[in-house]
Enzyme design. Structure first.
Site, PDB file in Angstrom:
ATOM      1  N   LYS A  59      43.343  38.271  34.565  1.00 32.38           N
ATOM      2  CA  LYS A  59      43.664  38.486  36.240  1.00 32.38           C
ATOM      3  C   LYS A  59      44.548  37.260  36.413  1.00 32.38           C
ATOM      4  O   LYS A  59      44.372  36.293  36.049  1.00 32.38           O
ATOM      5  CB  LYS A  59      42.389  38.467  36.758  1.00 32.38           C
ATOM      6  CG  LYS A  59      42.679  38.964  38.356  1.00 32.38           C
ATOM      7  CD  LYS A  59      41.329  39.045  38.978  1.00 32.38           C
ATOM      8  CE  LYS A  59      41.341  39.204  40.480  1.00 32.38           C
ATOM      9  NZ  LYS A  59      40.126  39.333  40.951  1.00 32.38           N
ATOM     10  N   SER A 134      38.994  43.517  43.276  1.00 33.38           N
ATOM     11  CA  SER A 134      40.520  43.157  43.309  1.00 33.38           C
ATOM     12  C   SER A 134      40.938  42.844  41.902  1.00 33.38           C
ATOM     13  O   SER A 134      42.273  42.641  41.706  1.00 33.38           O
ATOM     14  CB  SER A 134      40.456  41.582  44.088  1.00 33.38           C
ATOM     15  OG  SER A 134      39.786  40.560  43.426  1.00 33.38           O
ATOM     16  N   SER A 158      34.289  42.443  42.782  1.00 33.48           N
ATOM     17  CA  SER A 158      35.664  42.476  42.222  1.00 33.48           C
ATOM     18  C   SER A 158      36.063  42.898  40.843  1.00 33.48           C
ATOM     19  O   SER A 158      37.241  43.136  40.361  1.00 33.48           O
ATOM     20  CB  SER A 158      36.366  41.392  42.815  1.00 33.48           C
ATOM     21  OG  SER A 158      36.577  41.168  43.961  1.00 33.48           O
TER      22      SER A 158
END
Length: 180
Positions: A59, A134, A158
């Protein structure tokens, strides 16, 4: 075939799959940079590691030395960290290949991966749905088969929420098990 040749083949195949998945806007790393980095990592990876040659996407809010870490924001566009996250360091020690940075809601603040400065991440199976967030870029790449695993970050869902929306497994480690 030697172990290094196997790792190089794995790196080439991962780069090809990630480039093919570019339509999802889930991987932020440019294709040319991605290929070059994966091949260099494969040549230098630890052959004795349990994850030897395995591509793992990371990420965009987790620091790496290989790639830009922008946290999905134009504010940090082009930022290269002088250090890498402990989780990334441990993946490398196990022989994994860091397979690019994944799209995320800006600064990890969102639940759909629609609010990245670099555009919306598409759901790998249904473009009318969101992949969740996210960490939606990470989940979308795993669901699309571009990488077997990806790192996300989690505070209140997330990782687990996009994993669920994309039909993959997401794990939130207990606080203290992974460096924050």
């Amino acid at each position: 075939m030697t172990e290094v040749a196997d790792a190089l083949a794995s790196a080439r195949a991962a780069a090809d799959r990630l480039v093919k998945a570019k339509r999802l806007n889930a991987c932020l790393t440019p294709a040319k940079e991605l290929r070059k980095s994966l091949l260099a990592q494969a040549a230098a990876a630890h052959p004795s590691g349990v994850l030897y040659g395995m591509p793992v996407a990371v990420k965009d809010n987790i620091c790496t030395l290989e790639y830009v870490t922008s946290c999905g924001s134009r504010i940090l566009e082009g930022y290269r960290s002088p250090y890498e996250a402990t989780a990334v360091n441990k993946l490398k020690a196990a022989g994994a290949l860091i397979a690019g940075k994944t799209n995320c809601d800006e600064f990890g603040m969102g639940s759909s991966t629609e609010h990245s400065a670099f555009g919306r991440t598409l759901h790998p199976f249904d473009k009318t749905r969101v992949p969740g967030g996210s960490s939606g870029g990470s989940a979308a790449l795993v669901a699309a088969g571009a990488v077997p695993a990806a790192l996300g970050s989690e505070t209140g869902g997330s990782v687990r929420q996009p994993a669920s929306l994309c039909g993959v497994v997401g794990i939130k480690p207990t606080y203290g098990r992974v460096s924050r």
